[in-house]
Design a protein around this motif. Structure first.
Motif: not given
Length: 444
Positions: A195-203
């Protein structure tokens, strides 16, 4: 290069119906070999976790309907392999740069395998709406069989009389397994770390490459590489998995030994979803051609057909054991493996680190039609377009005819070089050029 489309007509219907609170899904099958079409049903039974299965199938459909390159999104037809106590759903993005596979393991299904086989199915809006409406407490029954392609729900019925399968559909199956077979495990993430990783993916549509690092107990993305990082080209493609994040138990990240492509494998209680990414948005798995080098040695068509009749769908493919049991030379088995791969008959499971057989009926003449570099190399030999000027055993130098030019090919040990534009542009990262192939075939 011109594309080849295959028109596939279905005699029966794939049907999704709801009766007394039970959803029943029967998937049509179609083959190029007539007798395979006579099999009425491959599998019939219920899904033990219909909600998670539905979410994963929605994710697979999202991959199939996407495109990250110049090719518009158009493919909607993932394939299904039933056999050996499991069911696999597979699909590519229209640009062939993303490959997804959902493995329903033995505990995910409760039913009977009546036969072994493969089909491709169509995910239209009625199917997606039905899957999106599946509840956790619902019972859902899955069947693989029947005869046309249609989807029925309480909202209506859709019938697909035929689909068009572009050649990159099969070429993608050819190439992606080779990349997967060359991958090694790099990181393993738990539920919170995912979850933490996917929250950090640039938009947004981010250009450039990113690298996945581990810092203490967290995994972070950075445009700067280090010795232990994993390169991820087209980082926004990972967002295809956002719909299943709440259901993932853990995730494993793999990277190809050359650092070009990567894969993530999401594990659930009784199923597994693999997402493989090509090196960049503009590069699809279908155009790589890395399988060609193992196809230099000719293998009789009867051998390929024999293996096709010997193995079942999803059965592990062990070339070493096949060589020993059937007294086949290891080099010949490598060529046989490449020939099976070249028509999409082999897949690769990162979890078991083994190839598996995909019982996809085929026509042998596809081997050349789907590999134009191999076809052109054979043409060079037939027209005597290759001249060996030096062969010392460990070094070969040759002159090979090109278009209004003579190319120089040098093969020294495992290294090969050519003066053609293909080699200059790709440096061997996308398979051998036709000139090097022709020299190796002549010297074989």
């Amino acid at each position: 290069m011109a594309t080849v489309d295959f028109d596939i007509a279905y005699k029966g219907s794939s049907v999704l119906t709801q009766q007394s609170g039970i959803q029943r899904l029967v998937l049509s099958h179609q083959a190029e070999i007539k007798e395979v079409n006579e099999v009425p049903c491959f599998f019939w039974g219920s899904l033990t976790d219909p909600l998670t299965t539905a979410k994963c199938l929605m994710t697979l459909s999202k991959v199939v309907r996407s495109s990250f390159g110049p090719i518009p999104a158009s493919l909607r037809d993932p394939i299904v392999s039933a056999g050996t106590d499991q069911i696999r759903f597979e699909g590519f993005s229209s640009c062939n740069g993303v490959y997804a596979r959902l493995d329903l393991l033995e505990d995910a299904i409760d039913g009977e395998f009546l036969a072994s086989g493969t089909t491709n199915v169509d995910f239209n809006e009625p199917m997606l709406n039905a899957l999106n409406g599946v509840k956790k407490t619902e019972k859902m029954v899955l069947g693989v069989g029947s005869k046309e392609v249609s989807i029925s729900t309480d909202k209506g019925k859709v019938v697909e009389k035929k689909v068009r399968l572009p050649e990159r559909w099969i070429k993608g199956l050819t190439s992606v397994q080779l990349y997967l077979a060359g991958m090694e495990e790099k990181f393993r993430l738990n539920k919170v770390q995912v979850v933490q990783l996917f929250q950090s993916i640039p938009r947004g549509n981010v250009k450039g490459e990113f690298f996945l690092h581990q810092r203490a107990n967290r995994f972070v993305l950075s445009p700067i590489a280090n010795k232990d990082s994993v390169r991820i080209g087209g980082i926004q493609r990972l967002r295809l998995l956002e719909g299943i994040l709440p259901y993932i138990d853990n995730m494993t990240v793999y990277q190809e030994l050359g650092g070009e492509s990567c894969s993530v494998v999401a594990d659930f209680k009784n199923m597994r979803l693999t997402l493989a990414l090509s090196p960049d948005n503009y590069r699809g798995f279908s155009g790589e051609g890395n399988v060609l080098e193992n196809m230099i040695q000719a293998v009789p068509d009867e051998w390929v057909m024999g293996v096709n009749s010997l193995l079942k769908s999803n059965e592990l493919f062990d070339p070493t054991m096949l060589s020993i049991e059937h007294d086949v030379d290891f080099a010949t088995m490598d060529s046989l493996t490449a020939s099976l791969s070249s028509v999409g008959l082999l897949g690769y499971d990162l979890h078991s680190h083994q190839h598996y057989y995909r019982r996809l009926p085929f026509k042998m003449e596809r081997i050349l039609s789907l590999n134009p570099r191999l076809k052109n190399a054979k043409k060079l030999l037939a027209t005597e377009g290759v001249e060996i000027v030096r062969n010392t055993g460990d070094c070969i130098e040759a002159r090979v005819a090109g278009t209004d030019v003579i190319h120089t090919v040098i093969i020294q040990g495992e290294q090969s070089r050519c003066t053609c534009n293909w080699f200059t542009n790709h440096q061997g990262k996308r398979g051998l050029c036709k000139h090097i192939l022709a020299v190796k075939m002549l010297n074989n």
